[in-house]
Scaffold this active site. Structure first.
Site, short mmCIF file in Angstrom:
data_model
loop_
_atom_site.label_atom_id
_atom_site.label_comp_id
_atom_site.label_asym_id
_atom_site.label_seq_id
_atom_site.Cartn_x
_atom_site.Cartn_y
_atom_site.Cartn_z
N ILE A 11 0.96 -1.13 -0.04
CA ILE A 11 0.05 -0.14 0.00
C ILE A 11 0.84 1.32 0.13
O ILE A 11 0.39 2.20 -0.26
CB ILE A 11 -0.98 -0.02 1.05
CG1 ILE A 11 -2.05 0.89 0.91
CG2 ILE A 11 -0.33 0.35 2.40
CD1 ILE A 11 -3.47 0.83 1.91
N ASN A 24 -2.45 1.30 15.45
CA ASN A 24 -2.88 0.92 16.82
C ASN A 24 -3.24 2.22 17.59
O ASN A 24 -2.90 3.23 16.90
CB ASN A 24 -1.65 0.05 17.45
CG ASN A 24 -0.43 0.91 17.51
OD1 ASN A 24 -0.27 2.19 18.12
ND2 ASN A 24 0.83 0.24 17.00
N GLY A 32 3.93 -4.63 10.68
CA GLY A 32 2.91 -4.87 9.78
C GLY A 32 2.78 -3.62 8.97
O GLY A 32 3.71 -2.85 8.58
N VAL A 33 1.50 -3.35 8.47
CA VAL A 33 1.42 -2.31 7.30
C VAL A 33 1.80 -0.86 8.22
O VAL A 33 2.12 0.00 7.46
CB VAL A 33 0.07 -2.40 7.00
CG1 VAL A 33 -1.06 -1.96 7.86
CG2 VAL A 33 -0.13 -1.25 5.76
N ASP A 34 1.43 -0.87 9.30
CA ASP A 34 1.69 0.41 10.24
C ASP A 34 3.18 0.74 10.17
O ASP A 34 3.63 2.11 9.94
CB ASP A 34 1.27 0.12 11.79
CG ASP A 34 0.99 1.59 12.40
OD1 ASP A 34 1.24 2.57 11.80
OD2 ASP A 34 0.88 1.46 13.72
N SER A 121 -6.94 -5.13 10.61
CA SER A 121 -7.18 -6.28 11.71
C SER A 121 -6.97 -7.62 11.37
O SER A 121 -7.03 -8.61 12.34
CB SER A 121 -8.64 -6.10 12.37
OG SER A 121 -8.80 -5.01 13.31
N GLY A 123 -4.09 -8.83 10.38
CA GLY A 123 -2.60 -9.33 10.50
C GLY A 123 -2.48 -9.80 12.29
O GLY A 123 -3.27 -10.63 12.76
N VAL A 124 -1.61 -8.93 12.79
CA VAL A 124 -1.54 -9.09 14.28
C VAL A 124 -2.98 -9.12 15.02
O VAL A 124 -2.86 -9.71 16.10
CB VAL A 124 -0.47 -8.12 14.84
CG1 VAL A 124 -0.49 -8.21 16.45
CG2 VAL A 124 0.80 -8.28 14.23
N TYR A 125 -3.73 -8.39 14.90
CA TYR A 125 -5.15 -8.47 15.33
C TYR A 125 -5.88 -9.52 15.32
O TYR A 125 -6.92 -9.62 16.05
CB TYR A 125 -5.85 -7.07 15.18
CG TYR A 125 -5.17 -5.71 16.01
CD1 TYR A 125 -4.13 -5.89 16.83
CD2 TYR A 125 -5.81 -4.35 15.74
CE1 TYR A 125 -3.43 -4.84 17.36
CE2 TYR A 125 -5.50 -3.45 16.59
CZ TYR A 125 -4.23 -3.61 17.34
OH TYR A 125 -3.69 -2.58 17.88
#
Ligand code: ADP
Length: 174
Positions: A11, A24, A32-34, A121, A123-125
């Protein structure tokens, strides 16, 4: 009619008006994407995120979003939304749906015409990917008639599983 497209890729490379970060609640970056967005955008984005007031709910509670500039990215803005950490409770779906809805409304208020969503949400979530994709597609389809300024929506998948799911939910027009 709104152009809707599923993309497999990163992205941070997109040249759209807004990309949506699965952030978060501290808005401090992470994995991740963040993490990818903050690495690509640079310190300017981090500093802007830190200007949002912190509270016991963080800088942005789950289901809500904030908009910033985009630092070194190719897009105009980043919309940071905080998805639910999957718990199996009915509130998960509501919060995830609120993320997509609030991002579209925020984009419209800023006059943005194209928006690219990450798979919030998933991925890790830990949100089950098919359920999350159904909520994403249903919410966007529900809200889009009320935000006519937006002419393009991209669902950006980073993994083959999400890509296959979204392609089935949103087959190309024949
Ligand atoms: P969350 O904490 O909301 O689950 P993650 O970043 O862990 O957020 O994962 C959300 C989604 O973003 C996952 O489907 C993951 O594959 C995807 N993702 C990771 N990196 C990128 C990237 N560079 N571009 C687009 N999507 C990405």
């Amino acid at each position: 009619m709104t152009h809707t497209e599923v993309i497999l890729g990163d992205i941070t490379k997109l040249k759209v008006d807004a990309i949506v970060n699965a952030a978060n609640s501290g808005l401090a970056g992470g994995g991740g994407v963040d993490g990818a967005i903050h690495r690509a955008a640079g310190k300017e984005l981090y500093d802007e995120c830190m200007r949002f007031p912190d509270s016991p709910m963080g800088r942005c509670p789950a289901g809500e979003c904030v908009i910033t500039g985009a630092g070194r990215l190719h897009c105009k803005n980043v919309i940071h939304t905080v998805g639910p950490i999957y718990s199996g409770k009915p509130s998960d779906a509501l919060l995830l749906s609120n993320c997509y809805r609030n991002c579209l409304i925020t984009a419209t208020k800023s006059g943005l015409k194209s928006i690219a969503f990450s798979c919030i949400s998933t991925g890790v979530y830990g949100y089950p990917k098919l359920e999350a994709a159904r909520i994403a597609v249903d919410t966007v389809q529900e809200v889009i008639p009320r935000v006519p300024i937006i002419n393009s929506v991209f669902f950006v998948c980073f993994d083959d599983e999400n890509y296959t799911i979204y392609k089935k939910l949103l087959p190309p027009p024949v």
